[in-house]
Write a protein that holds these residues in place. Sequence first.
Motif: not given
Length: 161
Positions: A45-48, A52-61, A67-71
């Motif tokens: 959560x604090x990394x997100x 300003x990025x998005x959390x991966x879905x729970x099943x994301x490997x 990040x907004x830059x795609x990192x």
Amino acid sequence: MLVSAELGNLSVDELLALSRRILKELKRRGIIRSGNAPAGDYAELPVQRATGGELAPNSQKSWDVKTPEGERLQVKARVVTNPKVRAERQLSAFRSWDFDAALVILFDDDFRVWRATRLPVQLIEQQSTFVEHVRGFRVMVTDALLDQGQDWTKRIRAVTA
């Protein structure tokens, strides 16, 4: 005994500190073997927030925050009660290198951010050791390793206060 209404009046820091005390008691009673249970989920959560990025879905490997830059960031966390105890610095296994950087967050015993560091995937991979029985790579986050990365401690603390 605390009731729901009382818990609702506690800050996030107070709730996390309370959870640490509960985990310690469960460990003392032999119910659980580790006091690290909520650290990994909470650290994302604090990394997100900080990126300003998005959390991966729970099943994301492989990655946890994009990040907004795609990192793609893999988030790893540990609760460190004694920085000199090597075992407290062992991250959960890496099973793939399909991310751009790892964000390692070390919490103190009261779930305060003690240290946060961004490490390039290549550096993490170089410092890893394959462990057959977990079918993954183990990394010990020593001070020397963390010193090679980018310090994010202030950045992460700013979004956890």
